[in-house]
Design a protein around this motif. Structure first.
Motif, PDB file in Angstrom:
ATOM      1  N   PHE A  58      39.724   0.643  13.172  1.00 33.29           N
ATOM      2  CA  PHE A  58      40.449   0.571  11.897  1.00 33.29           C
ATOM      3  C   PHE A  58      41.270   1.840  11.655  1.00 33.29           C
ATOM      4  CE2 PHE A  58      36.544  -1.889  11.778  1.00 33.29           C
ATOM      5  CZ  PHE A  58      37.070  -3.158  11.574  1.00 33.29           C
ATOM      6  N   GLY A  59      41.551   2.557  12.736  1.00 29.71           N
ATOM      7  CA  GLY A  59      42.483   3.691  12.663  1.00 29.71           C
ATOM      8  C   GLY A  59      41.873   5.040  12.320  1.00 29.71           C
ATOM      9  N   VAL A  60      40.544   5.150  12.389  1.00 28.22           N
ATOM     10  CA  VAL A  60      39.906   6.433  12.075  1.00 28.22           C
ATOM     11  C   VAL A  60      39.106   6.925  13.286  1.00 28.22           C
ATOM     12  CG1 VAL A  60      38.181   7.567  10.629  1.00 28.22           C
ATOM     13  CG2 VAL A  60      39.804   5.995   9.596  1.00 28.22           C
ATOM     14  N   LYS A  61      39.463   8.122  13.746  1.00 31.28           N
ATOM     15  CA  LYS A  61      38.826   8.674  14.943  1.00 31.28           C
ATOM     16  C   LYS A  61      37.870   9.796  14.528  1.00 31.28           C
ATOM     17  CE  LYS A  61      40.470   9.976  19.517  1.00 31.28           C
ATOM     18  NZ  LYS A  61      39.765   9.035  20.340  1.00 31.28           N
ATOM     19  N   MET A  62      36.574   9.536  14.639  1.00 31.28           N
ATOM     20  CA  MET A  62      35.585  10.535  14.224  1.00 31.28           C
ATOM     21  C   MET A  62      34.457  10.613  15.228  1.00 31.28           C
ATOM     22  SD  MET A  62      35.293   9.572  10.228  1.00 31.28           S
ATOM     23  CE  MET A  62      34.671  11.080   9.515  1.00 31.28           C
ATOM     24  N   GLU A  63      33.753  11.758  15.197  1.00 36.54           N
ATOM     25  CA  GLU A  63      32.609  11.953  16.079  1.00 36.54           C
ATOM     26  C   GLU A  63      31.430  11.099  15.595  1.00 36.54           C
ATOM     27  OE1 GLU A  63      31.463  16.063  16.178  1.00 36.54           O
ATOM     28  OE2 GLU A  63      29.718  15.687  17.447  1.00 36.54           O
ATOM     29  N   LEU A  64      30.762  10.452  16.552  1.00 35.04           N
ATOM     30  CA  LEU A  64      29.546   9.699  16.210  1.00 35.04           C
ATOM     31  C   LEU A  64      28.338  10.586  16.480  1.00 35.04           C
ATOM     32  CD1 LEU A  64      27.981   7.095  15.485  1.00 35.04           C
ATOM     33  CD2 LEU A  64      28.173   6.410  17.878  1.00 35.04           C
ATOM     34  N   PHE A  65      27.512  10.787  15.459  1.00 31.29           N
ATOM     35  CA  PHE A  65      26.335  11.644  15.604  1.00 31.29           C
ATOM     36  C   PHE A  65      25.126  10.828  16.036  1.00 31.29           C
ATOM     37  CE2 PHE A  65      29.044  13.787  12.430  1.00 31.29           C
ATOM     38  CZ  PHE A  65      29.262  14.961  13.121  1.00 31.29           C
ATOM     39  N   ASP A  66      24.214  11.497  16.749  1.00 32.86           N
ATOM     40  CA  ASP A  66      22.970  10.853  17.150  1.00 32.86           C
ATOM     41  C   ASP A  66      22.042  10.817  15.934  1.00 32.86           C
ATOM     42  OD1 ASP A  66      20.612   9.991  18.204  1.00 32.86           O
ATOM     43  OD2 ASP A  66      20.192  11.818  19.329  1.00 32.86           O
ATOM     44  N   ILE A  67      21.921   9.642  15.337  1.00 39.89           N
ATOM     45  CA  ILE A  67      21.145   9.561  14.097  1.00 39.89           C
ATOM     46  C   ILE A  67      19.755   8.977  14.344  1.00 39.89           C
ATOM     47  CG2 ILE A  67      23.152   9.450  12.574  1.00 39.89           C
ATOM     48  CD1 ILE A  67      22.781   6.405  12.477  1.00 39.89           C
ATOM     49  N   SER A  68      19.388   8.858  15.638  1.00 44.13           N
ATOM     50  CA  SER A  68      18.113   8.200  15.973  1.00 44.13           C
ATOM     51  C   SER A  68      16.903   9.022  15.538  1.00 44.13           C
ATOM     52  CB  SER A  68      18.052   7.931  17.475  1.00 44.13           C
ATOM     53  OG  SER A  68      18.136   9.157  18.172  1.00 44.13           O
ATOM     54  N   LYS A  69      17.079  10.339  15.367  1.00 49.55           N
ATOM     55  CA  LYS A  69      15.923  11.189  15.012  1.00 49.55           C
ATOM     56  C   LYS A  69      15.596  11.136  13.524  1.00 49.55           C
ATOM     57  CE  LYS A  69      16.654  14.458  18.782  1.00 49.55           C
ATOM     58  NZ  LYS A  69      18.111  14.352  19.049  1.00 49.55           N
ATOM     59  N   GLY A  70      16.428  10.475  12.752  1.00 51.03           N
ATOM     60  CA  GLY A  70      16.142  10.349  11.319  1.00 51.03           C
ATOM     61  C   GLY A  70      16.536  11.581  10.526  1.00 51.03           C
ATOM     62  N   VAL A 146      38.299   3.059   4.330  1.00 53.21           N
ATOM     63  CA  VAL A 146      38.065   3.643   5.654  1.00 53.21           C
ATOM     64  C   VAL A 146      38.650   5.062   5.745  1.00 53.21           C
ATOM     65  CG1 VAL A 146      38.866   3.432   8.061  1.00 53.21           C
ATOM     66  CG2 VAL A 146      37.829   1.487   6.927  1.00 53.21           C
ATOM     67  N   LYS A 147      39.717   5.323   5.013  1.00 49.84           N
ATOM     68  CA  LYS A 147      40.352   6.653   5.035  1.00 49.84           C
ATOM     69  C   LYS A 147      39.661   7.641   4.095  1.00 49.84           C
ATOM     70  CE  LYS A 147      45.064   5.057   5.983  1.00 49.84           C
ATOM     71  NZ  LYS A 147      45.040   3.622   5.634  1.00 49.84           N
ATOM     72  N   LEU A 148      38.839   7.108   3.176  1.00 50.43           N
ATOM     73  CA  LEU A 148      38.209   7.951   2.151  1.00 50.43           C
ATOM     74  C   LEU A 148      36.760   8.308   2.472  1.00 50.43           C
ATOM     75  CD1 LEU A 148      39.280   6.028  -1.116  1.00 50.43           C
ATOM     76  CD2 LEU A 148      40.568   7.762   0.128  1.00 50.43           C
ATOM     77  N   VAL A 149      36.055   7.365   3.079  1.00 51.77           N
ATOM     78  CA  VAL A 149      34.606   7.526   3.281  1.00 51.77           C
ATOM     79  C   VAL A 149      34.263   7.220   4.733  1.00 51.77           C
ATOM     80  CG1 VAL A 149      32.319   6.825   2.469  1.00 51.77           C
ATOM     81  CG2 VAL A 149      34.262   6.666   0.908  1.00 51.77           C
ATOM     82  N   ALA A 150      33.493   8.122   5.356  1.00 50.48           N
ATOM     83  CA  ALA A 150      33.093   7.903   6.751  1.00 50.48           C
ATOM     84  C   ALA A 150      32.084   6.767   6.862  1.00 50.48           C
ATOM     85  CB  ALA A 150      32.483   9.180   7.313  1.00 50.48           C
ATOM     86  N   PHE A 151      32.098   6.101   8.008  1.00 40.99           N
ATOM     87  CA  PHE A 151      31.073   5.088   8.304  1.00 40.99           C
ATOM     88  C   PHE A 151      29.722   5.796   8.501  1.00 40.99           C
ATOM     89  CE2 PHE A 151      33.409   1.226  10.367  1.00 40.99           C
ATOM     90  CZ  PHE A 151      34.294   1.175   9.311  1.00 40.99           C
ATOM     91  N   PRO A 152      28.623   5.087   8.236  1.00 39.15           N
ATOM     92  CA  PRO A 152      27.312   5.676   8.534  1.00 39.15           C
ATOM     93  C   PRO A 152      27.233   6.051  10.018  1.00 39.15           C
ATOM     94  CG  PRO A 152      27.147   3.309   8.035  1.00 39.15           C
ATOM     95  CD  PRO A 152      28.527   3.742   7.676  1.00 39.15           C
TER      96      PRO A 152
END
Ligand SMILES: [Zn+2]
Length: 226
Positions: A58-70, A146-152
């Motif tokens: 959807f046009g937003v390029k961001m780093e995906l963090f490892d969220i598996s550790k909680g 999508v431009k205002l708030v990052a995805f989880p």
């Protein structure tokens, strides 16, 4: 094929998720499993489908963090007061809060002004709630939100697994975010924040697809220590 986001366009389910989520105690640090305990099957299904979307589509390029550790273990509860009134509690990893406190002291000594924390740590589950809240607020204009708030998973507000943690600041001299970049606090941050390992993530024309956010500063202590 690009995944559709249309399944989110359901005011009834989204409204019900939000109503339940905002009642959860310490919602800002809530895990997905704790959130899902409060939701019905349809609501969980919507959240799970949401987690499969990729912002880049959807046009937003961001780093995906490892969220598996909680949620990080040592989050501090931060209670702040403005004009004698307590603000909503915020949370931060201890090293980030200490770095912020030192920076804020120097800012105050040099300018007589101070920063408050508008938003610190937000769990991936709470980030999903913030996204849905904005989706509802902006009448399900998904491509705008999508431009205002990052995805989880993509927010620097839970970038801690990668040694990053964002803070949204509010200026003591003027709490209106729309004028934050005109405040003395912002000017000082622009010149000095890097000395405390805080960096402006979304500058003007930042190339990520996220709008200019002068109030959003990210602590990158671990990266800076390399
Ligand atoms: Zn932010």
């Amino acid at each position: 094929m690009k995944k559709s986001w249309e399944f989110l366009k359901n005011p009834q389910i989204v409204g019900s998720i939000l109503e339940k989520a905002f009642k959860i105690e310490r919602a800002k640090v809530c895990s997905f499993s704790r959130l899902f305990q409060h939701l019905n099957n349809k609501e969980v299904e919507m959240m799970e489908k949401f987690l499969l979307l990729d912002p880049e589509e959807f046009g937003v390029k961001m780093e995906l963090f490892d969220i598996s550790k909680g949620t990080p273990k040592r989050l501090l509860d931060i209670n702040q007061r403005r004009n004698g009134k307590f603000l909503a509690v915020q949370y931060l990893p201890k090293p980030v809060y200490l770095a912020f406190k030192i920076m804020n002291k120097v800012l105050e000594a040099e300018t007589g002004k101070k920063l408050l924390i508008l938003s610190g740590y937000r769990s991936p589950a709470y980030q999903a709630i913030v996204f849905l809240h904005n989706l509802k607020k902006y009448d399900f204009d998904f491509l705008k939100v999508v431009k205002l708030v990052a995805f989880p998973g993509y927010s620097e507000h839970h970038g801690w697994p990668a040694g990053k943690q964002a803070i949204d600041f509010v200026a003591s001299s003027n709490e209106d975010l729309k004028v934050f970049e005109k405040t003395e606090e912002f000017k000082w941050l622009s010149e000095n924040a890097h000395n405390f390992n805080f960096y402006l993530s979304y500058s003007r024309n930042n190339g990520s697809g996220i709008r200019y956010e002068p109030w959003h500063w990210c602590w990158r202590g671990i990266a800076a220590r390399k």
